[in-house]
Design a protein around this motif. Structure first.
Motif, PDB file in Angstrom:
ATOM      1  N   ALA A  34      25.385 -44.931 -49.796  1.00  0.00           N
ATOM      2  CA  ALA A  34      25.092 -43.861 -48.839  1.00  0.00           C
ATOM      3  C   ALA A  34      25.457 -44.296 -47.424  1.00  0.00           C
ATOM      4  CB  ALA A  34      23.625 -43.474 -48.917  1.00  0.00           C
ATOM      5  N   MET A  35      25.134 -45.540 -47.067  1.00  0.00           N
ATOM      6  CA  MET A  35      25.451 -46.026 -45.722  1.00  0.00           C
ATOM      7  C   MET A  35      26.960 -46.084 -45.499  1.00  0.00           C
ATOM      8  SD  MET A  35      22.495 -46.244 -44.445  1.00  0.00           S
ATOM      9  CE  MET A  35      21.572 -45.254 -45.651  1.00  0.00           C
ATOM     10  N   ASP A  36      27.685 -46.519 -46.525  1.00  0.00           N
ATOM     11  CA  ASP A  36      29.148 -46.558 -46.423  1.00  0.00           C
ATOM     12  C   ASP A  36      29.713 -45.147 -46.252  1.00  0.00           C
ATOM     13  OD1 ASP A  36      29.058 -49.290 -46.729  1.00  0.00           O
ATOM     14  OD2 ASP A  36      29.647 -49.273 -48.844  1.00  0.00           O
ATOM     15  N   ALA A  37      29.107 -44.184 -46.938  1.00  0.00           N
ATOM     16  CA  ALA A  37      29.566 -42.796 -46.821  1.00  0.00           C
ATOM     17  C   ALA A  37      29.322 -42.268 -45.406  1.00  0.00           C
ATOM     18  CB  ALA A  37      28.860 -41.914 -47.845  1.00  0.00           C
ATOM     19  N   PHE A  38      28.173 -42.603 -44.820  1.00  0.00           N
ATOM     20  CA  PHE A  38      27.899 -42.176 -43.446  1.00  0.00           C
ATOM     21  C   PHE A  38      28.915 -42.783 -42.478  1.00  0.00           C
ATOM     22  CE2 PHE A  38      23.125 -41.832 -44.633  1.00  0.00           C
ATOM     23  CZ  PHE A  38      23.326 -40.564 -45.146  1.00  0.00           C
ATOM     24  N   ALA A  39      29.207 -44.068 -42.678  1.00  0.00           N
ATOM     25  CA  ALA A  39      30.185 -44.740 -41.817  1.00  0.00           C
ATOM     26  C   ALA A  39      31.564 -44.092 -41.951  1.00  0.00           C
ATOM     27  CB  ALA A  39      30.245 -46.225 -42.158  1.00  0.00           C
ATOM     28  N   ALA A  40      31.928 -43.743 -43.172  1.00  0.00           N
ATOM     29  CA  ALA A  40      33.223 -43.101 -43.402  1.00  0.00           C
ATOM     30  C   ALA A  40      33.280 -41.737 -42.725  1.00  0.00           C
ATOM     31  CB  ALA A  40      33.478 -42.968 -44.904  1.00  0.00           C
ATOM     32  N   GLN A  41      32.181 -40.993 -42.807  1.00  0.00           N
ATOM     33  CA  GLN A  41      32.128 -39.691 -42.134  1.00  0.00           C
ATOM     34  C   GLN A  41      32.337 -39.845 -40.628  1.00  0.00           C
ATOM     35  OE1 GLN A  41      28.488 -37.604 -43.117  1.00  0.00           O
ATOM     36  NE2 GLN A  41      28.751 -37.986 -45.303  1.00  0.00           N
ATOM     37  N   ASP A  42      31.692 -40.868 -40.061  1.00  0.00           N
ATOM     38  CA  ASP A  42      31.804 -41.076 -38.623  1.00  0.00           C
ATOM     39  C   ASP A  42      33.210 -41.489 -38.216  1.00  0.00           C
ATOM     40  OD1 ASP A  42      29.168 -40.384 -38.326  1.00  0.00           O
ATOM     41  OD2 ASP A  42      28.423 -42.429 -38.107  1.00  0.00           O
ATOM     42  N   ARG A  43      33.885 -42.220 -39.102  1.00  0.00           N
ATOM     43  CA  ARG A  43      35.268 -42.605 -38.796  1.00  0.00           C
ATOM     44  C   ARG A  43      36.199 -41.403 -38.885  1.00  0.00           C
ATOM     45  NH1 ARG A  43      33.884 -47.117 -41.983  1.00  0.00           N
ATOM     46  NH2 ARG A  43      34.914 -46.166 -43.796  1.00  0.00           N
ATOM     47  N   THR A  44      35.977 -40.579 -39.885  1.00  0.00           N
ATOM     48  CA  THR A  44      36.840 -39.419 -40.097  1.00  0.00           C
ATOM     49  C   THR A  44      36.620 -38.357 -39.033  1.00  0.00           C
ATOM     50  OG1 THR A  44      36.818 -39.818 -42.483  1.00  0.00           O
ATOM     51  CG2 THR A  44      37.483 -37.621 -41.742  1.00  0.00           C
ATOM     52  N   THR A  45      35.353 -38.091 -38.766  1.00  0.00           N
ATOM     53  CA  THR A  45      34.988 -37.089 -37.758  1.00  0.00           C
ATOM     54  C   THR A  45      34.003 -37.727 -36.801  1.00  0.00           C
ATOM     55  OG1 THR A  45      35.233 -35.340 -39.418  1.00  0.00           O
ATOM     56  CG2 THR A  45      34.079 -34.768 -37.380  1.00  0.00           C
ATOM     57  N   PRO A  46      34.455 -38.199 -35.671  1.00  0.00           N
ATOM     58  CA  PRO A  46      33.545 -38.857 -34.729  1.00  0.00           C
ATOM     59  C   PRO A  46      32.335 -37.975 -34.434  1.00  0.00           C
ATOM     60  CG  PRO A  46      35.809 -39.144 -34.012  1.00  0.00           C
ATOM     61  CD  PRO A  46      35.840 -38.181 -35.172  1.00  0.00           C
ATOM     62  N   PRO A  47      31.132 -38.526 -34.547  1.00  0.00           N
ATOM     63  CA  PRO A  47      29.931 -37.716 -34.368  1.00  0.00           C
ATOM     64  C   PRO A  47      29.797 -37.217 -32.944  1.00  0.00           C
ATOM     65  CG  PRO A  47      29.377 -40.049 -34.471  1.00  0.00           C
ATOM     66  CD  PRO A  47      30.820 -39.934 -34.824  1.00  0.00           C
ATOM     67  N   PRO A  48      29.360 -35.981 -32.774  1.00  0.00           N
ATOM     68  CA  PRO A  48      29.217 -35.447 -31.424  1.00  0.00           C
ATOM     69  C   PRO A  48      28.049 -36.094 -30.688  1.00  0.00           C
ATOM     70  CG  PRO A  48      28.289 -33.923 -33.030  1.00  0.00           C
ATOM     71  CD  PRO A  48      28.945 -35.016 -33.810  1.00  0.00           C
ATOM     72  N   GLU A  49      28.192 -36.256 -29.387  1.00  0.00           N
ATOM     73  CA  GLU A  49      27.057 -36.673 -28.578  1.00  0.00           C
ATOM     74  C   GLU A  49      26.148 -35.468 -28.362  1.00  0.00           C
ATOM     75  OE1 GLU A  49      28.045 -38.713 -25.027  1.00  0.00           O
ATOM     76  OE2 GLU A  49      29.149 -40.316 -26.052  1.00  0.00           O
ATOM     77  N   ASN A  50      24.908 -35.736 -28.014  1.00  0.00           N
ATOM     78  CA  ASN A  50      23.948 -34.678 -27.723  1.00  0.00           C
ATOM     79  C   ASN A  50      23.675 -33.808 -28.949  1.00  0.00           C
ATOM     80  OD1 ASN A  50      22.253 -33.837 -25.595  1.00  0.00           O
ATOM     81  ND2 ASN A  50      23.443 -31.966 -25.362  1.00  0.00           N
ATOM     82  N   ALA A  51      23.752 -34.407 -30.135  1.00  0.00           N
ATOM     83  CA  ALA A  51      23.439 -33.681 -31.368  1.00  0.00           C
ATOM     84  C   ALA A  51      21.984 -33.919 -31.760  1.00  0.00           C
ATOM     85  CB  ALA A  51      24.355 -34.146 -32.498  1.00  0.00           C
ATOM     86  N   ILE A  52      21.462 -33.018 -32.554  1.00  0.00           N
ATOM     87  CA  ILE A  52      20.160 -33.232 -33.176  1.00  0.00           C
ATOM     88  C   ILE A  52      20.413 -34.034 -34.447  1.00  0.00           C
ATOM     89  CG2 ILE A  52      18.084 -32.168 -34.117  1.00  0.00           C
ATOM     90  CD1 ILE A  52      18.875 -29.605 -32.563  1.00  0.00           C
ATOM     91  N   VAL A  53      19.816 -35.214 -34.536  1.00  0.00           N
ATOM     92  CA  VAL A  53      20.046 -36.107 -35.669  1.00  0.00           C
ATOM     93  C   VAL A  53      18.836 -36.031 -36.601  1.00  0.00           C
ATOM     94  CG1 VAL A  53      20.511 -38.472 -36.401  1.00  0.00           C
ATOM     95  CG2 VAL A  53      21.446 -37.630 -34.230  1.00  0.00           C
ATOM     96  N   PHE A  54      19.098 -35.659 -37.834  1.00  0.00           N
ATOM     97  CA  PHE A  54      18.060 -35.526 -38.852  1.00  0.00           C
ATOM     98  C   PHE A  54      18.127 -36.742 -39.766  1.00  0.00           C
ATOM     99  CE2 PHE A  54      18.965 -31.355 -37.301  1.00  0.00           C
ATOM    100  CZ  PHE A  54      17.793 -30.620 -37.418  1.00  0.00           C
ATOM    101  N   ILE A  55      17.017 -37.450 -39.903  1.00  0.00           N
ATOM    102  CA  ILE A  55      16.986 -38.679 -40.691  1.00  0.00           C
ATOM    103  C   ILE A  55      15.807 -38.630 -41.652  1.00  0.00           C
ATOM    104  CG2 ILE A  55      16.849 -41.204 -40.622  1.00  0.00           C
ATOM    105  CD1 ILE A  55      17.771 -41.091 -37.717  1.00  0.00           C
ATOM    106  N   GLY A  56      16.038 -39.023 -42.904  1.00  0.00           N
ATOM    107  CA  GLY A  56      14.920 -39.073 -43.843  1.00  0.00           C
ATOM    108  C   GLY A  56      15.360 -39.007 -45.289  1.00  0.00           C
ATOM    109  N   SER A  57      14.460 -38.559 -46.117  1.00  0.00           N
ATOM    110  CA  SER A  57      14.667 -38.569 -47.566  1.00  0.00           C
ATOM    111  C   SER A  57      15.328 -37.268 -48.027  1.00  0.00           C
ATOM    112  CB  SER A  57      13.333 -38.820 -48.276  1.00  0.00           C
ATOM    113  OG  SER A  57      12.364 -37.858 -47.896  1.00  0.00           O
ATOM    114  N   SER A  58      15.155 -36.917 -49.298  1.00  0.00           N
ATOM    115  CA  SER A  58      15.908 -35.794 -49.859  1.00  0.00           C
ATOM    116  C   SER A  58      15.585 -34.460 -49.200  1.00  0.00           C
ATOM    117  CB  SER A  58      15.666 -35.703 -51.365  1.00  0.00           C
ATOM    118  OG  SER A  58      14.282 -35.634 -51.650  1.00  0.00           O
ATOM    119  N   SER A  59      14.396 -34.307 -48.632  1.00  0.00           N
ATOM    120  CA  SER A  59      14.077 -33.053 -47.937  1.00  0.00           C
ATOM    121  C   SER A  59      14.972 -32.866 -46.718  1.00  0.00           C
ATOM    122  CB  SER A  59      12.603 -33.034 -47.528  1.00  0.00           C
ATOM    123  OG  SER A  59      11.774 -32.954 -48.670  1.00  0.00           O
TER     124      SER A  59
END
Length: 233
Positions: A34-59
């Motif tokens: 999962a962490m590798d997938a997040f890193a790949a997403q960030d490389r492919t599409t640089p994450p926007p600044e000033n975004a609302i970041v949602f962190i947690g479990s399956s919910s």
């Protein structure tokens, strides 16, 4: 290989010349994919600044936050089955890459279900908050309390206790807000409302998320208004 020594000396000789057994490998981190997938997403599409970041479990993972929050930039970093301690362990992938408008946290029910006490959940939750504050000191943090559910009804007392502890901590920090699912997810009998869940009685359906969205949106807006940040967004 023949050995012409006595048995004890032969065994010692073989032990000295035989290649040592390779130590058992450490168990792989179950979240590394999962962490590798997040890193790949960030490389492919640089994450926007000033975004609302949602962190947690399956919910969090199952929540279509992009659709729910429409005009706002959002980043979903949910990984199913996780606990608060996992967020701390992977802060470098979940927290540190982002300059967020706000952080939204949901975890705790997996923690309790797998044997942690409410006090341990609260401790791990505070560690997540500390990791966020070390990275971005003044970012608004919205904490969604552990939700009631049919699947985990037998730990309801522990859930309520963990929620009380987290709510008390957020109340002492003007940059944090606590959203209590027990205020809007119960039926008229005081039980988890079945109409808000998919068939497993644990995960939310569209109706459940439709209740979460305005609660979280208002919490973010209230925190921004209190700090004056809302005028900058």
């Amino acid at each position: 290989m023949p050995c012409h020594l006595s048995i004890p000396r032969c065994l010692l000789f073989l032990a000295l010349i035989w290649p040592a057994a390779t130590p058992a490998a450490e168990p792989a981190d179950r979240w590394q994919t999962a962490m590798d997938a997040f890193a790949a997403q960030d490389r492919t599409t640089p994450p926007p600044e000033n975004a609302i970041v949602f962190i947690g479990s399956s919910s969090i993972r199952m929540w279509d936050v992009r659709k729910a929050f429409g005009e706002a930039a959002t980043i979903n970093r949910g990984f199913g089955g996780s606990q608060y301690a996992d967020i701390v362990r992977h802060a470098d992938r979940l927290i540190k890459p982002y300059q967020a408008r706000a952080m939204v946290l949901y975890s705790g029910d997996n923690d309790l279900w797998h044997g942690k006490t409410p006090e341990e959940v609260h401790r791990d939750f505070l560690s997540v908050v500390k990791a966020i504050r070390e990275h971005q000191a003044d970012v608004p943090i919205v904490v969604i309390g552990v939700k009631p559910s049919m699947a985990r009804r037998k730990i309801d007392d522990q859930i309520r206790r963990a929620n009380r502890l987290m709510a008390e901590s957020t109340a002492r920090d003007a940059r944090m807000a606590f959203v209590d699912p027990y205020q809007f997810m119960l039926d008229e009998d005081g039980e988890a409302n079945r109409e808000l869940f998919v068939g497993d009685g644990l995960h939310l359906n569209a109706a459940g998320y439709a209740l979460w969205t305005p609660q979280v949106r208002k919490a973010i807006e209230d925190l921004e208004a209190a700090s004056g940040a809302g005028e900058q967004n």
